[in-house]
Design an enzyme around this catalytic site. Structure first.
Site, mmCIF file in Angstrom:
data_model
loop_
_atom_site.group_PDB
_atom_site.id
_atom_site.type_symbol
_atom_site.label_atom_id
_atom_site.label_comp_id
_atom_site.label_asym_id
_atom_site.label_seq_id
_atom_site.Cartn_x
_atom_site.Cartn_y
_atom_site.Cartn_z
ATOM 1 N N GLU A 27 0.630 -1.322 0.069
ATOM 2 C CA GLU A 27 0.101 0.079 -0.024
ATOM 3 C C GLU A 27 0.823 1.489 -0.135
ATOM 4 O O GLU A 27 2.075 1.047 0.442
ATOM 5 C CB GLU A 27 -0.909 0.223 1.451
ATOM 6 C CG GLU A 27 -0.197 0.076 2.547
ATOM 7 C CD GLU A 27 -1.134 0.544 3.625
ATOM 8 O OE1 GLU A 27 -1.500 1.677 3.723
ATOM 9 O OE2 GLU A 27 -1.146 -0.231 4.691
ATOM 10 N N SER A 143 -13.231 1.556 10.401
ATOM 11 C CA SER A 143 -12.736 1.621 8.971
ATOM 12 C C SER A 143 -13.225 0.641 8.012
ATOM 13 O O SER A 143 -13.721 -0.330 8.400
ATOM 14 C CB SER A 143 -11.133 1.233 9.391
ATOM 15 O OG SER A 143 -10.503 1.021 7.948
ATOM 16 N N ASP A 145 -11.549 -0.596 5.812
ATOM 17 C CA ASP A 145 -10.863 -1.702 5.626
ATOM 18 C C ASP A 145 -11.752 -2.911 6.056
ATOM 19 O O ASP A 145 -11.343 -4.161 5.147
ATOM 20 C CB ASP A 145 -9.476 -1.823 6.471
ATOM 21 C CG ASP A 145 -8.614 -0.710 6.149
ATOM 22 O OD1 ASP A 145 -8.890 0.285 5.034
ATOM 23 O OD2 ASP A 145 -7.680 -0.590 6.715
ATOM 24 N N LYS A 162 -3.303 -2.224 15.775
ATOM 25 C CA LYS A 162 -2.718 -1.472 16.991
ATOM 26 C C LYS A 162 -3.736 -0.906 18.055
ATOM 27 O O LYS A 162 -5.160 -1.034 17.729
ATOM 28 C CB LYS A 162 -2.460 0.051 16.327
ATOM 29 C CG LYS A 162 -1.183 0.116 15.655
ATOM 30 C CD LYS A 162 -0.767 1.563 15.414
ATOM 31 C CE LYS A 162 0.683 1.669 15.014
ATOM 32 N NZ LYS A 162 0.563 1.615 13.469
HETATM 33 N N1 PSU Z 1 -2.470 1.107 10.818
HETATM 34 C C1 PSU Z 1 -1.342 1.389 10.691
HETATM 35 N N2 PSU Z 1 -0.419 1.943 9.791
HETATM 36 C C2 PSU Z 1 -1.081 2.480 8.753
HETATM 37 C C3 PSU Z 1 -2.466 2.500 8.683
HETATM 38 C C4 PSU Z 1 -3.113 1.705 9.546
HETATM 39 O O1 PSU Z 1 -0.707 0.753 11.757
HETATM 40 O O2 PSU Z 1 -0.456 3.071 7.771
HETATM 41 C C5 PSU Z 1 -3.104 3.065 7.370
HETATM 42 C C6 PSU Z 1 -3.850 2.105 6.379
HETATM 43 O O3 PSU Z 1 -3.594 2.462 5.026
HETATM 44 C C7 PSU Z 1 -5.015 1.673 6.894
HETATM 45 C C8 PSU Z 1 -5.646 2.896 7.028
HETATM 46 O O4 PSU Z 1 -5.753 1.010 5.774
HETATM 47 O O5 PSU Z 1 -4.723 3.664 7.866
HETATM 48 C C9 PSU Z 1 -7.081 3.097 7.896
HETATM 49 O O6 PSU Z 1 -7.345 4.285 8.092
HETATM 50 P P1 PSU Z 1 -8.663 4.353 8.476
HETATM 51 O O7 PSU Z 1 -8.759 4.157 9.926
HETATM 52 O O8 PSU Z 1 -9.159 5.806 8.530
HETATM 53 O O9 PSU Z 1 -9.624 3.674 7.814
HETATM 54 MN MN MN Z 2 -12.146 6.029 10.417
#
Ligand code: PSU
Ligand code: MN
Length: 306
Positions: A27, A143, A145, A162
């Site tokens: 990514e 997320s 994700d 995390k």
């Molecule tokens: N967690 C990490 N490192 C990262 C991310 C998450 O430890 O770089 C990044 C990844 O690209 C993940 C994104 O897909 O943050 C998630 O963001 P959000 O929580 O806004 O969906």
């Molecule tokens: Mn979010």
């Protein structure tokens, strides 16, 4: 391969895919928003090298000038690293507008899975995934994700989640959406900086061949979703849970105070935790990504031989 009109697959990657050779996606949000410059660029280039050394072809994924790119050049990686948080962090909702306007976007786990799948890439190595945030029962911060893992058939190899996230709720969400959570040589969900979390994974799997077999069964049945492999950080790089959890608690308190929300939340927390722990958390972060890249290459290689 779904060759849609926005997709550019790097020739080396396209050739490997057409010959059934192992390819591992990476990514670009981890480069622009996940680590500081220049360590982000050094890490991204080294990760590609590790994937090659372990028998697979790397394909770092991003949106450049409105094109969905599967495979970047070292210059393009440098560009993402230097621009950092100026680049749009691109999740599923961002892709159409960015492409229509011809803009750049750093791909998260979500959009990296999407573009990998469009290109025909089945394996993806990263650091950590997004999940259900602490306090999500009031903020609804979950997320994208997790939704992508539910629908897109790509195996994501990470170091767990995390504890900026609510790990228990993240596992519940994945269970509801039918995403298998596998522990590589562990039955406990690793918590990114540490090897343990107190939560169990669905299955412990001990070899790349068995990971590949599980994913092949899921694909052959056309079940349609992804698979999450959680690979614990190597012992020698794992952090003291008390130190890391203190930094995370402080970062979360500051984000609530400052009203940080939406897509800014995860990058804010990542950067604050890195600052509060000095170089230690960054050094661990880099090592766990290397470790995941190696496992992803081995698994992609095993899959290519099945
Ligand atoms: N967690 C990490 N490192 C990262 C991310 C998450 O430890 O770089 C990044 C990844 O690209 C993940 C994104 O897909 O943050 C998630 O963001 P959000 O929580 O806004 O969906
Ligand atoms: Mn979010």
């Amino acid at each position: 391969m779904n060759m849609n009109r926005f997709l550019d697959v790097k020739p080396e990657v396209a050739e490997a895919i057409s010959q059934g050779k192992p390819v591992v996606a990476l990514e670009s949000t981890i480069i622009s928003h996940g680590m500081p410059y220049p360590q982000n660029v050094e890490t991204a280039l080294k990760v590609e090298e590790i994937i090659r050394e372990n028998g697979a072809i790397p394909a770092t994924i991003a949106v450049i000038g409105g094109r969905l790119k599967a495979g970047l050049s070292p210059e393009e990686i440098e560009y993402f690293g230097k621009k950092g948080q100026e680049i749009t962090k691109a999740s599923r909702r961002d892709l159409a507008v960015l492409c229509a306007r011809g803009e750049d976007g750093a791909t998260t786990v979500t959009t990296t899975m999407m573009i990998a799948h469009m290109a025909g890439i089945k394996f993806f190595a990263t650091g950590g995934i997004g999940g259900v945030h602490r306090g999500a029962e009031t903020t609804m911060d979950i997320s994208a994700d997790l939704e992508e893992l539910a629908h897109t058939p790509v195996m994501v190899i990470c170091a767990g989640a995390k504890s900026i996230l609510d790990l228990g709720l993240t596992l519940e969400y994945l269970e509801t959406h039918g995403v298998p959570v596998l522990g590589y040589q562990t039955s406990e969900l690793p918590a990114f900086y540490t090897r343990t979390s107190g939560f169990s994974v669905d299955y412990r799997i001990d070899s790349p061949e068995e990971l590949a077999a599980a994913f092949k069964a899921q694909n052959d049945m056309e079940l349609g979703g992804g698979m999450l492999v959680t690979n614990p950080i190597p012992e020698e790089y794992s952090m003291d849970p008390a130190v890391i959890n203190k930094a995370i608690d402080q970062a979360i308190a500051e984000s609530v105070e400052q009203g940080i929300h939406g897509k800014a939340s995860t990058p804010f927390l990542l950067a604050r935790v890195a600052e509060l722990t000095g170089g230690d958390s960054l050094a661990s972060n880099i090592q766990l990504v290397f470790n995941n890249a190696k496992l992803a290459a081995h698994t992609a290689l095993a899959y290519s031989k099945m």
